[in-house]
Write a protein that holds these residues in place. Structure first.
Motif, mmCIF file in Angstrom:
data_model
loop_
_atom_site.group_PDB
_atom_site.id
_atom_site.type_symbol
_atom_site.label_atom_id
_atom_site.label_comp_id
_atom_site.label_asym_id
_atom_site.label_seq_id
_atom_site.Cartn_x
_atom_site.Cartn_y
_atom_site.Cartn_z
ATOM 1 N N SER A 1 0.862 -1.272 -0.055
ATOM 2 C CA SER A 1 0.005 0.034 0.139
ATOM 3 C C SER A 1 0.964 1.216 -0.046
ATOM 4 C CB SER A 1 -0.945 0.017 1.307
ATOM 5 O OG SER A 1 -0.389 0.390 2.295
ATOM 6 N N ASN A 2 1.917 1.189 0.450
ATOM 7 C CA ASN A 2 3.148 2.345 0.572
ATOM 8 C C ASN A 2 3.511 2.609 -0.928
ATOM 9 O OD1 ASN A 2 2.570 2.876 3.268
ATOM 10 N ND2 ASN A 2 4.538 1.949 3.778
ATOM 11 N N ALA A 3 3.369 1.838 -1.768
ATOM 12 C CA ALA A 3 3.627 2.271 -3.278
ATOM 13 C C ALA A 3 2.776 3.105 -3.907
ATOM 14 C CB ALA A 3 3.586 0.830 -4.099
ATOM 15 N N TRP A 4 1.622 3.423 -3.158
ATOM 16 C CA TRP A 4 1.031 4.729 -3.787
ATOM 17 C C TRP A 4 1.586 5.964 -3.348
ATOM 18 C CZ3 TRP A 4 -4.227 3.940 -5.598
ATOM 19 C CH2 TRP A 4 -4.833 2.697 -5.681
ATOM 20 N N GLY A 5 1.393 6.862 -4.481
ATOM 21 C CA GLY A 5 1.712 8.084 -4.217
ATOM 22 C C GLY A 5 0.741 8.955 -3.515
ATOM 23 N N GLY A 6 0.937 10.154 -3.535
ATOM 24 C CA GLY A 6 -0.135 11.295 -3.278
ATOM 25 C C GLY A 6 -0.203 11.325 -1.625
ATOM 26 N N GLN A 7 -1.291 12.064 -1.107
ATOM 27 C CA GLN A 7 -1.588 12.416 0.231
ATOM 28 C C GLN A 7 -1.504 11.119 1.176
ATOM 29 O OE1 GLN A 7 -1.263 15.229 1.495
ATOM 30 N NE2 GLN A 7 -1.430 16.309 -0.419
ATOM 31 N N PRO A 8 -2.008 10.066 0.940
ATOM 32 C CA PRO A 8 -2.219 9.321 2.112
ATOM 33 C C PRO A 8 -0.720 8.840 2.798
ATOM 34 C CG PRO A 8 -3.279 8.230 0.075
ATOM 35 C CD PRO A 8 -2.622 9.796 -0.205
ATOM 36 N N PRO A 9 -0.944 8.789 3.954
ATOM 37 C CA PRO A 9 0.516 8.411 4.772
ATOM 38 C C PRO A 9 1.042 7.132 4.452
ATOM 39 C CG PRO A 9 -1.309 8.282 6.257
ATOM 40 C CD PRO A 9 -2.142 8.688 5.030
ATOM 41 N N LYS A 10 2.461 7.089 4.560
ATOM 42 C CA LYS A 10 3.130 5.907 4.578
ATOM 43 C C LYS A 10 2.683 5.083 5.746
ATOM 44 C CE LYS A 10 5.278 6.526 0.649
ATOM 45 N NZ LYS A 10 5.086 5.811 -0.490
ATOM 46 N N LEU A 11 2.378 3.893 5.511
ATOM 47 C CA LEU A 11 2.138 3.063 6.885
ATOM 48 C C LEU A 11 3.281 2.550 7.393
ATOM 49 C CD1 LEU A 11 -0.678 0.922 5.291
ATOM 50 C CD2 LEU A 11 -1.112 2.977 6.865
ATOM 51 N N ALA A 12 3.288 2.444 8.594
ATOM 52 C CA ALA A 12 4.342 1.727 9.708
ATOM 53 C C ALA A 12 4.318 0.220 9.131
ATOM 54 C CB ALA A 12 4.314 1.892 10.972
ATOM 55 N N LEU A 13 5.711 -0.284 8.640
ATOM 56 C CA LEU A 13 5.444 -1.739 8.200
ATOM 57 C C LEU A 13 5.672 -2.613 9.680
ATOM 58 C CD1 LEU A 13 7.865 -1.683 5.282
ATOM 59 C CD2 LEU A 13 5.306 -1.442 5.347
ATOM 60 N N ASP A 14 4.515 -2.446 10.441
ATOM 61 C CA ASP A 14 4.556 -3.310 11.874
ATOM 62 C C ASP A 14 3.718 -4.462 11.821
ATOM 63 O OD1 ASP A 14 2.000 -2.276 12.002
ATOM 64 O OD2 ASP A 14 2.463 -0.862 13.342
ATOM 65 N N GLY A 15 3.155 -4.947 10.842
ATOM 66 C CA GLY A 15 2.326 -6.068 10.924
ATOM 67 C C GLY A 15 0.920 -6.001 11.446
ATOM 68 N N ASP A 16 0.707 -4.693 11.926
ATOM 69 C CA ASP A 16 -0.434 -4.647 12.875
ATOM 70 C C ASP A 16 -1.584 -4.174 12.029
ATOM 71 O OD1 ASP A 16 -2.250 -4.506 14.808
ATOM 72 O OD2 ASP A 16 -1.248 -2.717 15.800
ATOM 73 N N PHE A 17 -2.726 -4.681 11.661
ATOM 74 C CA PHE A 17 -3.778 -4.034 10.902
ATOM 75 C C PHE A 17 -4.535 -3.225 11.927
ATOM 76 C CE2 PHE A 17 -6.519 -5.401 7.042
ATOM 77 C CZ PHE A 17 -7.210 -4.595 6.853
ATOM 78 N N ASP A 18 -4.128 -1.941 12.182
ATOM 79 C CA ASP A 18 -4.884 -1.183 13.043
ATOM 80 C C ASP A 18 -5.735 -0.286 12.157
ATOM 81 O OD1 ASP A 18 -3.023 0.332 11.793
ATOM 82 O OD2 ASP A 18 -1.656 0.885 13.344
ATOM 83 N N THR A 19 -6.167 0.837 13.149
ATOM 84 C CA THR A 19 -6.809 1.750 12.367
ATOM 85 C C THR A 19 -6.407 2.535 10.832
ATOM 86 O OG1 THR A 19 -6.649 3.353 14.032
ATOM 87 C CG2 THR A 19 -8.526 1.882 14.326
ATOM 88 N N VAL A 20 -5.303 2.900 11.124
ATOM 89 C CA VAL A 20 -4.640 3.586 10.408
ATOM 90 C C VAL A 20 -4.444 2.806 8.778
ATOM 91 C CG1 VAL A 20 -2.307 4.846 9.381
ATOM 92 C CG2 VAL A 20 -3.162 5.155 11.770
ATOM 93 N N THR A 21 -4.070 1.430 9.049
ATOM 94 C CA THR A 21 -3.939 0.420 8.002
ATOM 95 C C THR A 21 -5.451 0.253 7.506
ATOM 96 O OG1 THR A 21 -2.260 -0.704 8.871
ATOM 97 C CG2 THR A 21 -3.248 -1.866 7.290
#
Length: 121
Positions: free
Chosen positions: A61-81
């Motif tokens: 999902s971090n391959a997407w450009g634009g405004q969405p934030p880069k996700l932490a690669l922590d393996g936790d499917f949290d609210t940000v993910t």
């Protein structure tokens, strides 16, 4: 790909970038960078899941450009993910349910060049 095809693609990407359009990396580049699991391993993932498959989805999902934030690669499917996955699904005309399954995995590995849906605040 022919030389003319490569030139045409390069011009299109440069033009898109010049106009501020989000231009993610190619699926092949994302796949090469995201090696937390095999690209053939595509389990159903939902909010609250953890592990290497979640980390793979976050990386893709971090391959997407634009405004969405880069996700932490922590393996936790949290609210940000969850929010990012729902946005990606909406960009591809999928139901924005936040469940990562067959169609969502497909778009994670093959992202659209741009999304005109505003990222939720």
């Amino acid at each position: 790909m022919s030389r003319n095809g490569l030139i045409t693609m390069g011009v299109a990407l440069c033009t898109a970038a010049a106009f501020g359009l989000a231009v993610p990396h190619t699926a092949a580049a994302a796949t090469n960078r995201c090696s937390y699991t095999s690209s053939t391993l595509r389990p159903t993932l939902t909010y609250g899941d953890t592990g290497s498959s979640v980390k793979q989805a976050q990386c893709l999902s971090n391959a997407w450009g634009g405004q969405p934030p880069k996700l932490a690669l922590d393996g936790d499917f949290d609210t940000v993910t969850l929010k990012k996955i729902e946005w990606i699904q909406g960009c591809h005309g999928l139901p924005p349910n936040g469940v990562i399954e067959g169609h969502t995995w497909q778009v994670l590995y093959h992202p659209a060049l741009d999304c005109y849906d505003p990222y939720p605040a």
